[in-house]
Design a protein around this motif. Structure first.
Motif, PDB file in Angstrom:
ATOM      1  N   THR A 153     -18.632 -50.338  -4.214  1.00  0.00           N
ATOM      2  CA  THR A 153     -19.187 -49.690  -3.025  1.00  0.00           C
ATOM      3  C   THR A 153     -18.817 -50.516  -1.790  1.00  0.00           C
ATOM      4  N   MET A 154     -19.416 -50.126  -0.659  1.00  0.00           N
ATOM      5  CA  MET A 154     -19.148 -50.828   0.603  1.00  0.00           C
ATOM      6  C   MET A 154     -19.370 -52.330   0.430  1.00  0.00           C
ATOM      7  N   PRO A 155     -18.585 -53.204   0.951  1.00  0.00           N
ATOM      8  CA  PRO A 155     -17.400 -52.957   1.784  1.00  0.00           C
ATOM      9  C   PRO A 155     -16.077 -53.199   1.047  1.00  0.00           C
ATOM     10  N   ASN A 165     -21.651 -34.108   5.826  1.00  0.00           N
ATOM     11  CA  ASN A 165     -21.942 -35.381   6.505  1.00  0.00           C
ATOM     12  C   ASN A 165     -21.535 -36.548   5.616  1.00  0.00           C
ATOM     13  N   THR A 166     -20.599 -37.356   6.104  1.00  0.00           N
ATOM     14  CA  THR A 166     -20.201 -38.547   5.334  1.00  0.00           C
ATOM     15  C   THR A 166     -20.574 -39.828   6.085  1.00  0.00           C
ATOM     16  N   THR A 167     -21.385 -39.695   7.143  1.00  0.00           N
ATOM     17  CA  THR A 167     -21.862 -40.905   7.841  1.00  0.00           C
ATOM     18  C   THR A 167     -23.170 -41.362   7.185  1.00  0.00           C
ATOM     19  N   THR A 195     -27.271 -31.709  -1.850  1.00  0.00           N
ATOM     20  CA  THR A 195     -27.782 -33.032  -1.484  1.00  0.00           C
ATOM     21  C   THR A 195     -26.859 -34.126  -2.041  1.00  0.00           C
ATOM     22  N   GLY A 196     -26.977 -35.309  -1.446  1.00  0.00           N
ATOM     23  CA  GLY A 196     -26.151 -36.439  -1.878  1.00  0.00           C
ATOM     24  C   GLY A 196     -26.426 -36.849  -3.316  1.00  0.00           C
ATOM     25  N   VAL A 197     -27.585 -36.487  -3.850  1.00  0.00           N
ATOM     26  CA  VAL A 197     -27.912 -36.865  -5.231  1.00  0.00           C
ATOM     27  C   VAL A 197     -26.922 -36.210  -6.195  1.00  0.00           C
ATOM     28  N   GLU A 198     -26.578 -34.961  -5.898  1.00  0.00           N
ATOM     29  CA  GLU A 198     -25.636 -34.259  -6.780  1.00  0.00           C
ATOM     30  C   GLU A 198     -24.307 -35.021  -6.818  1.00  0.00           C
ATOM     31  N   MET A 199     -23.863 -35.473  -5.641  1.00  0.00           N
ATOM     32  CA  MET A 199     -22.616 -36.244  -5.592  1.00  0.00           C
ATOM     33  C   MET A 199     -22.778 -37.582  -6.317  1.00  0.00           C
ATOM     34  N   PHE A 200     -23.903 -38.249  -6.047  1.00  0.00           N
ATOM     35  CA  PHE A 200     -24.128 -39.577  -6.620  1.00  0.00           C
ATOM     36  C   PHE A 200     -24.067 -39.520  -8.154  1.00  0.00           C
ATOM     37  N   VAL A 201     -24.738 -38.536  -8.714  1.00  0.00           N
ATOM     38  CA  VAL A 201     -24.774 -38.428 -10.177  1.00  0.00           C
ATOM     39  C   VAL A 201     -23.399 -38.024 -10.712  1.00  0.00           C
TER      40      VAL A 201
HETATM   41  P1  NAP Z   1     -18.198 -46.436   6.042  1.00  0.00           P
HETATM   42  O1  NAP Z   1     -16.838 -46.614   5.451  1.00  0.00           O
HETATM   43  O2  NAP Z   1     -18.851 -47.583   6.696  1.00  0.00           O
HETATM   44  O3  NAP Z   1     -18.089 -45.255   7.114  1.00  0.00           O
HETATM   45  C1  NAP Z   1     -19.175 -44.881   7.906  1.00  0.00           C
HETATM   46  C2  NAP Z   1     -18.778 -43.707   8.804  1.00  0.00           C
HETATM   47  O4  NAP Z   1     -19.953 -43.241   9.425  1.00  0.00           O
HETATM   48  C3  NAP Z   1     -17.795 -44.082   9.899  1.00  0.00           C
HETATM   49  O5  NAP Z   1     -16.975 -42.977  10.161  1.00  0.00           O
HETATM   50  C4  NAP Z   1     -18.713 -44.368  11.074  1.00  0.00           C
HETATM   51  O6  NAP Z   1     -18.118 -44.096  12.314  1.00  0.00           O
HETATM   52  C5  NAP Z   1     -19.808 -43.359  10.845  1.00  0.00           C
HETATM   53  N1  NAP Z   1     -21.076 -43.783  11.414  1.00  0.00           N
HETATM   54  C6  NAP Z   1     -21.772 -44.895  11.099  1.00  0.00           C
HETATM   55  N2  NAP Z   1     -22.919 -44.940  11.809  1.00  0.00           N
HETATM   56  C7  NAP Z   1     -22.931 -43.857  12.590  1.00  0.00           C
HETATM   57  C8  NAP Z   1     -23.843 -43.353  13.552  1.00  0.00           C
HETATM   58  N3  NAP Z   1     -24.960 -44.004  13.843  1.00  0.00           N
HETATM   59  N4  NAP Z   1     -23.541 -42.195  14.179  1.00  0.00           N
HETATM   60  C9  NAP Z   1     -22.410 -41.544  13.882  1.00  0.00           C
HETATM   61  N5  NAP Z   1     -21.499 -41.957  12.995  1.00  0.00           N
HETATM   62  C10 NAP Z   1     -21.768 -43.103  12.341  1.00  0.00           C
HETATM   63  O7  NAP Z   1     -19.205 -45.913   4.946  1.00  0.00           O
HETATM   64  P2  NAP Z   1     -18.882 -44.965   3.688  1.00  0.00           P
HETATM   65  O8  NAP Z   1     -18.485 -45.768   2.508  1.00  0.00           O
HETATM   66  O9  NAP Z   1     -17.972 -43.891   4.134  1.00  0.00           O
HETATM   67  O10 NAP Z   1     -20.327 -44.382   3.367  1.00  0.00           O
HETATM   68  C11 NAP Z   1     -20.958 -43.538   4.302  1.00  0.00           C
HETATM   69  C12 NAP Z   1     -22.198 -42.936   3.687  1.00  0.00           C
HETATM   70  O11 NAP Z   1     -21.820 -42.038   2.668  1.00  0.00           O
HETATM   71  C13 NAP Z   1     -23.086 -43.961   3.002  1.00  0.00           C
HETATM   72  O12 NAP Z   1     -24.065 -44.397   3.862  1.00  0.00           O
HETATM   73  C14 NAP Z   1     -23.673 -43.218   1.817  1.00  0.00           C
HETATM   74  O13 NAP Z   1     -24.995 -42.780   2.116  1.00  0.00           O
HETATM   75  C15 NAP Z   1     -22.789 -42.011   1.685  1.00  0.00           C
HETATM   76  N6  NAP Z   1     -22.166 -42.007   0.355  1.00  0.00           N
HETATM   77  C16 NAP Z   1     -22.789 -41.309  -0.608  1.00  0.00           C
HETATM   78  C17 NAP Z   1     -22.244 -41.259  -1.859  1.00  0.00           C
HETATM   79  C18 NAP Z   1     -22.953 -40.457  -2.927  1.00  0.00           C
HETATM   80  O14 NAP Z   1     -22.629 -40.662  -4.101  1.00  0.00           O
HETATM   81  N7  NAP Z   1     -23.847 -39.574  -2.584  1.00  0.00           N
HETATM   82  C19 NAP Z   1     -21.047 -41.923  -2.166  1.00  0.00           C
HETATM   83  C20 NAP Z   1     -20.408 -42.625  -1.139  1.00  0.00           C
HETATM   84  C21 NAP Z   1     -20.984 -42.658   0.116  1.00  0.00           C
HETATM   85  P3  NAP Z   1     -17.262 -45.192  13.106  1.00  0.00           P
HETATM   86  O15 NAP Z   1     -15.851 -45.013  12.660  1.00  0.00           O
HETATM   87  O16 NAP Z   1     -17.474 -44.829  14.539  1.00  0.00           O
HETATM   88  O17 NAP Z   1     -17.829 -46.526  12.762  1.00  0.00           O
END
Ligand code: NAP
Length: 570
Positions: A356-358, A476-478, A526-532
């Motif tokens: 996961t991140m980063p 939404n991927t933010t 919801t994100g839960v579906e993706m997470f699982v």
């Molecule tokens: P990431 O690489 O850090 O990217 C974050 C993105 O969100 C960037 O485009 C960033 O824009 C934007 N952002 C951050 N804060 C913001 C704000 N306050 N307002 C508007 N845009 C904002 O993170 P990631 O790995 O893509 O993960 C993002 C989210 O996806 C996670 O928090 C997680 O909840 C979700 N996720 C869920 C799953 C799942 O299985 N459900 C899997 C992976 C990720 P900038 O370019 O301007 O910084």
């Protein structure tokens, strides 16, 4: 007349039947300790002037025959509270540690501990009264600590724990006197700063010949766990060792230590009641991490990132391993440096990683090969160690975004707005564009959106156009909406013009965006579906078995609802 205690084992007789469960009635207990087994070793005199013949050498075996792999620390601000907590804990755990130093006056609880243990023959108890000077809470001096521990031993505690610094301060006669009180001895050492000099510390403990030698360090890196493991493996034949590294980075030592030879580990009674940094609660260790079944052949997997302490992946993947009877354990691997992780991967060795991140991009250059998607997106969330010992990378995020949408609509030609252009955004844009969708990207930093659009043959869109544009799907991927992230309004209600809304954020399940979409009568994913889904595909890559996806969903939803409930109550 006093009621006699059932005898402890005698050398040569093997292990006697432990004291049986007693009926709850008032009894007068004897003041003298139960006789300890005689030593089969005679005649040797140590550097500290103690005769080994005085030592109850069988006790460690006896103790080991009574205990599992988890000792649960019991705390409490008063004798009544500590006893209540003990009553609660021993329903599920028969090996406990009375942290007497948590009490303002530890001696006051001793008669109650005596009755408690007398009535519960199945319970094995450690008494600890650690002084402030050695990291505990007891404000008394060494003499007062010894008085408490001696009384605890006489009251029936099976083990007493003293710090190495205390042991070194005692005169041989004092140590002999303490040892004569019938309890086995743990000599422990705590390093609250680092993991170093483990052999030297052990060499200081060894001359005292305690039944158990306990060394607790602090892990500042994941590699520190390897240092602890190697120490345990090297010295495990010389003594009954307990080795743990504290801290978030050391959480995994509570499992890896056992695998390397630690006789047992410590757990908190419940989350939030830790007596050491990084301690895990007993139920999680037993039920989620299945610590009692861990052996040398248990495969180790983990989720790596920063932070991962609250990740639900361990809960979900450990449940799947249990369900599919895979001898494996899945751990949270928190680190800030990838090289630190790679040492752990090599040395444990680890069999697979959820990334996961980063680290999703940074890990790529350390892999033997990745699938085409990971390469294209520049991110990988799944690593597996193949039979050739090399590491291979996959991206299960893409399928976990595409599949839930494919189930609901035709992606070819669908007009999709992706919010965000980070790691998850890239997975969404590449995955959806590859399926023939017309993808529009909006990102807080416009330049990143433009770059991604060029790479994935997608388009960008300005915020002011959203209210006037309709889409088939908004994704939404933010992290906006995620628990712990500063709440901001990503979209206004009039900017949600779509047939379906998908929020990747899964904690909480009902994000502000999901609620807004529902209020507009829109169906949601919801994100839960993706997470699982991404976790289920990871499980399949690692094990080659079909994932128990429904069960995985059930435990994750349950945990999220519980977390939501406790936040609301707080
Ligand atoms: P990431 O690489 O850090 O990217 C974050 C993105 O969100 C960037 O485009 C960033 O824009 C934007 N952002 C951050 N804060 C913001 C704000 N306050 N307002 C508007 N845009 C904002 O993170 P990631 O790995 O893509 O993960 C993002 C989210 O996806 C996670 O928090 C997680 O909840 C979700 N996720 C869920 C799953 C799942 O299985 N459900 C899997 C992976 C990720 P900038 O370019 O301007 O910084």
């Amino acid at each position: 007349m006093s009621t006699p205690r059932t005898a402890k084992p005698v050398a040569g007789e093997g292990i006697s039947v432990p004291r049986g469960r007693m009926a709850r009635h008032t009894v007068t207990l004897p003041d003298t300790p139960a006789p300890m087994p005689a030593s089969p070793v005679t005649g040797t005199v140590n550097s500290d002037g103690h005769s080994a013949a005085d030592r109850p050498l069988m006790t460690a075996h006896y103790i080991r025959s009574r205990i599992g792999k988890i000792c649960v620390a019991i705390t409490g601000a008063s004798p009544a509270e500590m006893l209540r907590n003990a009553e609660d804990i021993v329903r599920e755990n028969h090996f406990v540690e009375f942290r007497l130093d948590y009490l303002p006056n530890p001696v006051a609880i001793i008669p109650k501990v005596k009755t408690f243990l007398y009535e519960r023959g199945e319970v094995t108890a450690v008494a600890t009264c650690r002084r402030v000077a050695t990291g505990g809470k007891f404000k008394g001096n060494i003499a007062a600590e010894l008085e408490v521990l001696e009384k605890a031993a006489v009251a029936g505690c099976h083990l007493i724990d003293i710090e190495l610094q205390t042991a070194e301060h005692l005169k041989p006669a004092q140590m002999k006197h303490l040892r004569s009180r019938g309890a086995a001895l743990i000599i422990s050492y705590h390093d609250f700063e680092s993991t170093k000099d483990l052999d030297k510390i052990f060499d200081r403990i060894k001359p005292f010949q305690p039944e158990f030698a306990k060394i607790v360090s602090t892990a500042k890196t994941l590699t520190d766990n390897v240092t602890m493991m190697r120490f345990l493996e090297r010295r495990r034949d010389e003594a009954e060792l307990i080795g743990i590294s504290m801290g978030d980075q050391g959480t995994i030592s509570r499992v890896l230590g056992l695998r390397a030879g630690s006789v047992f580990t410590f757990a908190s009674a419940h989350a939030g009641e830790e007596t050491g940094a990084g301690q895990i609660d007993a139920r999680t260790l037993r039920e989620a991490w299945r610590i009692d079944q861990i052996d040398a052949s248990t495969k180790v997997y983990g989720v790596v990132g920063n932070p991962v302490r609250h990740s639900l992946s361990p809960l979900m993947q450990n449940m799947a391993f249990r369900r599919e009877t895979v001898n494996a354990v899945f751990l949270p691997l928190q680190t800030t440096r990838l090289n630190d992780l790679l040492t752990l991967v090599r040395e444990v060795p680890l069999h697979g990683l959820a990334v996961t991140m980063p680290f999703k991009s940074e890990i790529l250059k350390h892999l033997e090969k990745t699938d085409a998607l990971s390469e294209k997106i520049g991110a990988c969330n799944t690593v597996v160690r193949a039979q050739d010992g090399k590491l291979y990378g996959f991206n299960t995020d893409v399928a976990a975004i595409v599949r839930p949408l494919e189930r609901r609509l035709q992606l070819k030609g669908a007009k999709i707005l992706v919010l965000g252009a980070g790691g998850a955004g890239r997975a969404a844009v590449f995955g959806l564009a590859e399926k023939g969708a017309e993808v529009f990207i909006w990102n807080r930093t416009a330049e990143t959106a433009k770059k991604l659009a060029r790479q994935a043959k997608a388009k960008t869109i300005r915020k002011e156009l959203l209210a006037k544009t309709s889409f088939d799907v908004i994704v939404n991927t933010t992290p906006v909406g995620m628990r712990g992230v500063k709440p901001v309004n990503l979209l206004e209600p009039n900017e949600i013009n779509a047939r379906l809304v998908f929020d990747l954020v899964y904690n909480p399940i009902d994000t502000p965006l999901i609620r807004m979409a529902r209020e507009k009568g829109l169906p949601v994913v919801t994100g839960v579906e993706m997470f699982v889904h991404q976790g289920a595909r990871q499980f399949e890559i690692w094990t080659g078995k079909p994932a128990p996806e429904e069960e995985m969903l059930r435990v994750v939803v349950h945990a999220l609802r519980q977390a939501a409930g406790s936040t609301e109550r707080a």
